[in-house]
Design a protein around this motif. Structure first.
Motif, PDB file in Angstrom:
ATOM      1  N   THR A  42      44.663  36.018  43.277  1.00 60.12           N
ATOM      2  CA  THR A  42      44.813  37.457  43.685  1.00 60.12           C
ATOM      3  C   THR A  42      46.277  38.125  43.054  1.00 60.12           C
ATOM      4  OG1 THR A  42      43.296  37.602  45.177  1.00 60.12           O
ATOM      5  CG2 THR A  42      44.560  39.644  45.168  1.00 60.12           C
ATOM      6  N   ARG A  43      47.218  37.508  43.733  1.00 54.66           N
ATOM      7  CA  ARG A  43      48.535  37.958  43.275  1.00 54.66           C
ATOM      8  C   ARG A  43      48.796  37.738  41.993  1.00 54.66           C
ATOM      9  NH1 ARG A  43      50.547  35.522  47.701  1.00 54.66           N
ATOM     10  NH2 ARG A  43      51.413  33.654  46.490  1.00 54.66           N
ATOM     11  N   PHE A  44      48.542  36.405  41.275  1.00 50.79           N
ATOM     12  CA  PHE A  44      48.566  36.444  39.813  1.00 50.79           C
ATOM     13  C   PHE A  44      47.877  37.452  38.874  1.00 50.79           C
ATOM     14  CE2 PHE A  44      47.357  34.599  35.824  1.00 50.79           C
ATOM     15  CZ  PHE A  44      48.640  34.517  35.366  1.00 50.79           C
ATOM     16  N   ALA A  45      46.673  37.506  39.234  1.00 50.00           N
ATOM     17  CA  ALA A  45      45.906  38.518  38.722  1.00 50.00           C
ATOM     18  C   ALA A  45      46.350  39.902  38.612  1.00 50.00           C
ATOM     19  CB  ALA A  45      44.612  38.557  39.292  1.00 50.00           C
ATOM     20  N   GLN A  46      46.944  40.504  39.758  1.00 50.91           N
ATOM     21  CA  GLN A  46      47.475  41.592  39.953  1.00 50.91           C
ATOM     22  C   GLN A  46      48.810  41.740  39.058  1.00 50.91           C
ATOM     23  OE1 GLN A  46      47.645  42.086  44.110  1.00 50.91           O
ATOM     24  NE2 GLN A  46      45.608  42.988  44.411  1.00 50.91           N
ATOM     25  N   SER A  47      49.456  40.873  39.087  1.00 47.99           N
ATOM     26  CA  SER A  47      50.542  40.966  38.405  1.00 47.99           C
ATOM     27  C   SER A  47      50.524  40.800  36.665  1.00 47.99           C
ATOM     28  CB  SER A  47      51.711  39.802  38.625  1.00 47.99           C
ATOM     29  OG  SER A  47      51.144  38.482  38.045  1.00 47.99           O
ATOM     30  N   ALA A  48      49.331  40.460  36.356  1.00 51.67           N
ATOM     31  CA  ALA A  48      48.618  40.409  34.856  1.00 51.67           C
ATOM     32  C   ALA A  48      47.937  41.673  34.664  1.00 51.67           C
ATOM     33  CB  ALA A  48      48.004  39.327  34.733  1.00 51.67           C
ATOM     34  N   GLY A  49      48.060  42.653  35.655  1.00 50.58           N
ATOM     35  CA  GLY A  49      47.284  43.860  35.662  1.00 50.58           C
ATOM     36  C   GLY A  49      45.687  43.684  35.646  1.00 50.58           C
ATOM     37  N   TYR A  50      45.181  42.976  36.416  1.00 52.06           N
ATOM     38  CA  TYR A  50      43.860  43.043  36.849  1.00 52.06           C
ATOM     39  C   TYR A  50      43.576  43.632  38.112  1.00 52.06           C
ATOM     40  CZ  TYR A  50      42.643  40.089  32.850  1.00 52.06           C
ATOM     41  OH  TYR A  50      42.369  39.477  31.644  1.00 52.06           O
ATOM     42  N   LYS A  51      42.557  44.265  38.341  1.00 53.96           N
ATOM     43  CA  LYS A  51      42.110  44.507  40.090  1.00 53.96           C
ATOM     44  C   LYS A  51      41.113  43.430  40.194  1.00 53.96           C
ATOM     45  CE  LYS A  51      42.008  49.605  40.156  1.00 53.96           C
ATOM     46  NZ  LYS A  51      41.970  50.297  38.832  1.00 53.96           N
ATOM     47  N   VAL A  52      41.107  43.065  41.417  1.00 55.87           N
ATOM     48  CA  VAL A  52      40.570  42.021  42.045  1.00 55.87           C
ATOM     49  C   VAL A  52      39.601  42.156  42.960  1.00 55.87           C
ATOM     50  CG1 VAL A  52      40.915  39.693  43.149  1.00 55.87           C
ATOM     51  CG2 VAL A  52      42.599  40.638  41.611  1.00 55.87           C
ATOM     52  N   ALA A  53      38.193  41.779  43.050  1.00 52.85           N
ATOM     53  CA  ALA A  53      37.460  42.073  44.127  1.00 52.85           C
ATOM     54  C   ALA A  53      37.027  40.466  44.725  1.00 52.85           C
ATOM     55  CB  ALA A  53      35.972  42.785  43.666  1.00 52.85           C
ATOM     56  N   VAL A  54      37.004  40.320  45.925  1.00 55.92           N
ATOM     57  CA  VAL A  54      36.598  39.070  46.582  1.00 55.92           C
ATOM     58  C   VAL A  54      35.276  39.069  47.320  1.00 55.92           C
ATOM     59  CG1 VAL A  54      37.287  37.169  47.942  1.00 55.92           C
ATOM     60  CG2 VAL A  54      38.962  38.641  46.999  1.00 55.92           C
ATOM     61  N   ALA A  55      34.334  38.248  46.951  1.00 48.68           N
ATOM     62  CA  ALA A  55      33.031  38.115  47.554  1.00 48.68           C
ATOM     63  C   ALA A  55      32.990  36.610  47.823  1.00 48.68           C
ATOM     64  CB  ALA A  55      32.128  38.751  46.594  1.00 48.68           C
ATOM     65  N   ASP A  56      31.768  36.539  48.706  1.00 49.77           N
ATOM     66  CA  ASP A  56      31.354  35.339  49.379  1.00 49.77           C
ATOM     67  C   ASP A  56      30.671  34.442  48.229  1.00 49.77           C
ATOM     68  OD1 ASP A  56      30.803  33.288  51.657  1.00 49.77           O
ATOM     69  OD2 ASP A  56      28.991  33.703  50.875  1.00 49.77           O
ATOM     70  N   PHE A  57      30.698  33.294  48.005  1.00 56.37           N
ATOM     71  CA  PHE A  57      29.903  32.584  46.978  1.00 56.37           C
ATOM     72  C   PHE A  57      29.595  31.145  47.281  1.00 56.37           C
ATOM     73  CE2 PHE A  57      30.537  29.755  43.238  1.00 56.37           C
ATOM     74  CZ  PHE A  57      29.627  30.347  42.412  1.00 56.37           C
ATOM     75  N   GLU A  58      28.366  31.034  47.912  1.00 56.23           N
ATOM     76  CA  GLU A  58      27.962  29.682  48.470  1.00 56.23           C
ATOM     77  C   GLU A  58      28.868  29.112  49.445  1.00 56.23           C
ATOM     78  OE1 GLU A  58      27.499  27.384  44.852  1.00 56.23           O
ATOM     79  OE2 GLU A  58      26.156  28.431  43.939  1.00 56.23           O
ATOM     80  N   GLY A  59      29.455  29.925  50.391  1.00 56.51           N
ATOM     81  CA  GLY A  59      30.229  29.479  51.479  1.00 56.51           C
ATOM     82  C   GLY A  59      31.715  29.445  50.864  1.00 56.51           C
ATOM     83  N   ASP A  60      32.189  29.582  49.639  1.00 52.85           N
ATOM     84  CA  ASP A  60      33.440  29.568  49.251  1.00 52.85           C
ATOM     85  C   ASP A  60      33.668  31.101  48.784  1.00 52.85           C
ATOM     86  OD1 ASP A  60      33.859  27.027  49.404  1.00 52.85           O
ATOM     87  OD2 ASP A  60      32.599  26.307  47.535  1.00 52.85           O
ATOM     88  N   PHE A  61      34.601  31.290  47.740  1.00 57.57           N
ATOM     89  CA  PHE A  61      34.861  32.445  47.411  1.00 57.57           C
ATOM     90  C   PHE A  61      34.804  32.865  45.862  1.00 57.57           C
ATOM     91  CE2 PHE A  61      37.520  31.091  50.803  1.00 57.57           C
ATOM     92  CZ  PHE A  61      37.498  32.063  51.683  1.00 57.57           C
ATOM     93  N   LYS A  62      34.436  33.901  45.413  1.00 54.12           N
ATOM     94  CA  LYS A  62      34.366  34.498  44.111  1.00 54.12           C
ATOM     95  C   LYS A  62      35.216  35.670  43.920  1.00 54.12           C
ATOM     96  CE  LYS A  62      30.683  36.196  41.859  1.00 54.12           C
ATOM     97  NZ  LYS A  62      29.335  36.258  41.269  1.00 54.12           N
ATOM     98  N   LEU A  63      36.211  35.322  42.908  1.00 50.16           N
ATOM     99  CA  LEU A  63      37.174  36.702  42.699  1.00 50.16           C
ATOM    100  C   LEU A  63      36.336  37.221  41.350  1.00 50.16           C
ATOM    101  CD1 LEU A  63      38.789  34.430  44.463  1.00 50.16           C
ATOM    102  CD2 LEU A  63      40.759  35.696  43.636  1.00 50.16           C
ATOM    103  N   THR A  64      36.552  38.485  41.378  1.00 46.31           N
ATOM    104  CA  THR A  64      36.072  39.161  40.160  1.00 46.31           C
ATOM    105  C   THR A  64      37.261  39.913  39.501  1.00 46.31           C
ATOM    106  OG1 THR A  64      33.788  39.322  41.006  1.00 46.31           O
ATOM    107  CG2 THR A  64      34.489  40.647  38.906  1.00 46.31           C
ATOM    108  N   LEU A  65      37.940  39.597  38.565  1.00 53.05           N
ATOM    109  CA  LEU A  65      39.067  40.288  38.075  1.00 53.05           C
ATOM    110  C   LEU A  65      38.504  41.314  37.074  1.00 53.05           C
ATOM    111  CD1 LEU A  65      39.978  37.744  39.389  1.00 53.05           C
ATOM    112  CD2 LEU A  65      41.467  37.339  37.080  1.00 53.05           C
ATOM    113  N   THR A  66      38.985  42.369  37.043  1.00 53.21           N
ATOM    114  CA  THR A  66      38.645  43.298  35.830  1.00 53.21           C
ATOM    115  C   THR A  66      39.876  44.221  35.604  1.00 53.21           C
ATOM    116  OG1 THR A  66      38.002  44.731  37.610  1.00 53.21           O
ATOM    117  CG2 THR A  66      36.283  43.851  36.493  1.00 53.21           C
ATOM    118  N   LYS A  67      39.836  44.736  34.205  1.00 50.84           N
ATOM    119  CA  LYS A  67      40.934  45.614  33.906  1.00 50.84           C
ATOM    120  C   LYS A  67      40.387  46.450  32.916  1.00 50.84           C
ATOM    121  CE  LYS A  67      44.084  42.733  31.003  1.00 50.84           C
ATOM    122  NZ  LYS A  67      45.468  42.570  30.963  1.00 50.84           N
TER     123      LYS A  67
END
Lengths: 67, 365
Positions: A42-67
């Motif tokens: 998340t920190r890296f993506a934000q510094s690269a100009g992305y917005k980050v959304a975090v969701a559950d993913f089969e008990g793990d995490f899925k981050l969706t990076l958009t800009k």
């Protein structure tokens, strides 16, 4: 999708960094399996100009990076 | 999601650094060896001694070596991490990411740390005490990290880990609980030094409680000495390195208050001034720790969260400590060890080099 499950940092961040550098995609999905990687990616993506959304993913995490 | 603000981004890690620094000074004040409030390498070495894996400086008169003790600090760090990980749902047993390679790297990281006389955390604490030999160590540490980064950027990875059973994840925290029983009961088959650094110790309760608090904070903030320099170089991310700086600041202020700040190279406590070996020892530590994904402190915290690769790594540290002392590789206040130090350090570089090259791969999702 970048599947970084099983990897510990900094590898997930490096994988995302590589994907961003190669294609500078408008949207990128990243799967990770630990909270520390969620924070780091998340920190890296934000510094690269992305917005980050975090969701559950089969008990793990899925981050969706958009800009 | 909003960008994190400054306090959220840096607050916890700086607070953790300040607490670690203050705790280190306090533990020294209460009895730990000078500039050794916390030292993961030294304390794991002491535990190796308590279990009679090494008897460095054995004195027939008192019947013990000088670095044998079960350090409650190690137990507290791990169990603090375990407790908070459970509370926050972050206790996830996982492992299988090249455990044997990690073990070998850990052995050489420990050899390097004992040539320098401290893990990265003690290096930072020594700097805060005015020990300029540790600044030389820091230079070596940074060089080692830069070497490791070269391989990370070329795809170095010890491959992915997989979910493990709850039982597997709990083995290491359970071992710490056993050590806690042993340090409290002090049965005769466990050896506690009757002189030397191993005899200098803070009260068990104080050491344990302080370490539990630090373990919780370190788990939450992901504090890591290696990660600090690595992330600053690789990602221009200065979060972890701010924790690193906070430790130095707190230790410095604490030592100034207690009148224990003593700048210089000569006659520093449990340190030597052979700069080349201070440098090379920490190159080994920096490089190896990048390959392992974190400094020895971070490995303890991860092992507490159920990461069995880190548990294997810590086991490697303990074996490395025994190897160091049994083969005369560990330094002392008088200089480097009397054993084949140069050969061991050179072997370390060869082993890390081979492991680094052989594990470069294409990182595909």
């Amino acid at each position: 999708m970048v599947d970084a499950r099983g990897y510990s940092c900094p590898t997930p961040v490096i994988m995302v960094q590589k994907a961003v550098k190669e294609g500078s995609p408008k949207k990128l999905e990243v799967a990770v399996d630990n909270q520390c990687s969620v924070e780091n990616v998340t920190r890296f993506a934000q510094s690269a100009g992305y917005k980050v959304a975090v969701a559950d993913f089969e008990g793990d995490f899925k981050l969706t990076l958009t800009k | 999601m909003q960008s994190e603000n400054f306090a959220k981004r840096y607050g916890l890690v700086i607070a953790t650094g300040l607490v670690v620094g203050a705790a280190a000074v306090a533990l020294t004040f209460w009895g730990n060896p000078a500039n050794m409030g916390f030292c993961i390498a030294c304390f794991l070495r002491d535990i190796a001694g308590a279990l009679n894996f090494q008897r460095a400086g054995f004195d027939a008169e008192v019947g013990t070596g000088i670095v044998q003790y079960i350090r409650p600090e190690i137990i507290g760090l791990v169990l603090g991490s375990t407790a908070i990980a459970f509370l926050r749902g972050e206790f996830k047993p996982k492992g299988g990411s090249s455990p044997m390679i990690r073990f070998i790297v850990a052995v050489f990281v420990m050899i390097g740390a004992l040539v320098f006389l401290g893990c990265p955390l003690r290096m930072v604490i020594r700097i805060g005490g005015g020990d300029l030999n540790a600044v030389v160590g820091l230079a070596g540490f940074a060089i080692g990290i830069l070497i490791g980064i070269q391989f990370l950027q070329r795809g170095f990875s010890l491959r992915r880990a997989y979910q493990q059973s709850m039982a597997e994840g709990l083995v290491f925290p359970a071992l710490m609980a056993v050590l806690l029983v042993l340090v409290v009961m002090a049965p005769s088959f466990i050896i506690f030094s009757a002189k030397g650094p191993g005899f200098q110790r803070a009260p068990i309760a104080a050491a344990l409680v302080i370490a539990l608090v630090v373990g919780v904070l370190a788990q939450r903030s992901r504090l890591c000495m290696v990660g600090g320099i690595r992330d600053a170089v690789m990602f221009k991310d200065f979060r972890l390195i701010s924790g690193f700086a906070a430790i130095i600041a707190a230790v410095l202020v604490g030592n100034l208050i207690l009148g224990r700040f003593n700048p210089g190279f000569a006659e520093q406590p449990i340190a030597h001034s052979e700069w080349l070996w201070n440098l090379l020892g920490m190159v080994l530590v920096g490089w190896g720790s990048v390959l392992l994904g974190g400094c020895p402190l971070r490995q303890l915290i991860l092992a507490g969260e159920g990461n069995t690769d880190s548990a294997v790594t810590v086991t490697g540290f303990i074996v490395g400590a025994a190897v160091s002392h049994n083969f005369g590789l560990a330094s002392s206040g008088t200089g480097i060890g009397t054993g084949p130090v140069a050969i061991a350090v050179a072997a370390g570089f060869v082993v890390l080099g081979v492991i680094s090259v052989m594990n470069m791969q294409k990182l595909e999702g």
